[in-house]
Design a protein around this motif. Sequence first.
Motif, PDB file in Angstrom:
ATOM      1  N   UNK A  37       0.831  -1.199   0.000  1.00 11.38           N
ATOM      2  CA  UNK A  37       0.000   0.000   0.000  1.00 11.38           C
ATOM      3  C   UNK A  37       0.868   1.251   0.000  1.00 11.38           C
ATOM      4  N   UNK A  38       0.510   2.190  -0.866  1.00 11.35           N
ATOM      5  CA  UNK A  38       1.131   3.510  -0.862  1.00 11.35           C
ATOM      6  C   UNK A  38       0.139   4.476  -0.234  1.00 11.35           C
ATOM      7  N   UNK A  39       0.580   5.187   0.796  1.00 12.46           N
ATOM      8  CA  UNK A  39      -0.204   6.258   1.413  1.00 12.46           C
ATOM      9  C   UNK A  39       0.520   7.549   1.060  1.00 12.46           C
ATOM     10  N   UNK A  40      -0.198   8.512   0.458  1.00  8.87           N
ATOM     11  CA  UNK A  40       0.499   9.711  -0.008  1.00  8.87           C
ATOM     12  C   UNK A  40      -0.378  10.948   0.098  1.00  8.87           C
ATOM     13  N   UNK A  41       0.279  12.072   0.381  1.00  5.09           N
ATOM     14  CA  UNK A  41      -0.404  13.365   0.472  1.00  5.09           C
ATOM     15  C   UNK A  41       0.556  14.433   0.927  1.00  5.09           C
ATOM     16  N   UNK A  42       0.009  15.493   1.522  1.00  9.85           N
ATOM     17  CA  UNK A  42       0.811  16.569   2.092  1.00  9.85           C
ATOM     18  C   UNK A  42       1.230  16.182   3.501  1.00  9.85           C
ATOM     19  N   UNK A  89       8.791   8.462   3.283  1.00  7.49           N
ATOM     20  CA  UNK A  89       9.508   9.372   2.390  1.00  7.49           C
ATOM     21  C   UNK A  89       8.924  10.762   2.573  1.00  7.49           C
ATOM     22  N   UNK A  90       9.782  11.697   2.947  1.00 11.14           N
ATOM     23  CA  UNK A  90       9.350  13.056   3.240  1.00 11.14           C
ATOM     24  C   UNK A  90       9.934  14.038   2.232  1.00 11.14           C
ATOM     25  N   UNK A  91       9.165  15.108   1.976  1.00 14.87           N
ATOM     26  CA  UNK A  91       9.722  16.232   1.248  1.00 14.87           C
ATOM     27  C   UNK A  91      10.544  17.067   2.213  1.00 14.87           C
ATOM     28  N   UNK A 148       5.501  17.333   0.510  1.00 13.05           N
ATOM     29  CA  UNK A 148       5.052  16.003   0.113  1.00 13.05           C
ATOM     30  C   UNK A 148       5.443  14.972   1.160  1.00 13.05           C
ATOM     31  N   UNK A 149       4.614  13.979   1.309  1.00 15.64           N
ATOM     32  CA  UNK A 149       4.886  12.891   2.235  1.00 15.64           C
ATOM     33  C   UNK A 149       4.221  11.637   1.684  1.00 15.64           C
ATOM     34  N   UNK A 150       4.926  10.538   1.769  1.00 14.04           N
ATOM     35  CA  UNK A 150       4.316   9.268   1.402  1.00 14.04           C
ATOM     36  C   UNK A 150       5.039   8.157   2.143  1.00 14.04           C
ATOM     37  N   UNK A 151       4.373   7.035   2.218  1.00 10.44           N
ATOM     38  CA  UNK A 151       5.017   5.864   2.807  1.00 10.44           C
ATOM     39  C   UNK A 151       4.531   4.629   2.077  1.00 10.44           C
TER      40      UNK A 151
END
Length: 182
Positions: free
Chosen positions: A6-11, A39-41, A48-51
């Motif tokens: 699963x990819x969770x992504x957003x601000x 993974x952070x911006x 941006x942020x996602x994991x």
Amino acid sequence: MSTARVICAGFGGQGVMSMGQLLTYAGMLENKEVSWLPSYGPEMRGGTANCAVTVSDHEVGSPLITDDATAAILMNLPAFHKFQNDVIPGGKILVNSSLIKEKVARDDVDVYYIPANELAAELGNPKVANMIMLGAYLGVSGTVSVDSVLEAFKKVFGERKAKFIPLNRSASVSYTHLTLPT
């Protein structure tokens, strides 16, 4: 369930990392093999942020999810543009339709449009939009139980924040049983 990637992504600030951690800890509580790769911006909030989260009945060989995600939970438009094509055919894409007005152009995935911000406002707390999305994901995937996620809440946020479990239960459980529009 064999393996969920699963990819969770957003601000940053939307609870993207929390979603991933909750899913990961819930998997651990259910004696599954897990990995969580954040993974952070460069920004603290608003960047941006996602994991990438893997929950499996088998050993996890790599925490990386490139173009083989079984699902993506997309909280904003940049995440939508970046990750919608990383989901395998037959996978699931959950779109926060409060912030994303575009539609997924693919016809080989199951797509769910969830107005998470509006639903969170109806519950009286905009911070639970991530739990609404996570609950919707659990409802369509069955990767882990909502009860395991709520038990994991204490591990992720500590006992001090346990007072927020009832609100987060309402947010996640209420939306696991929705008939989600596709």
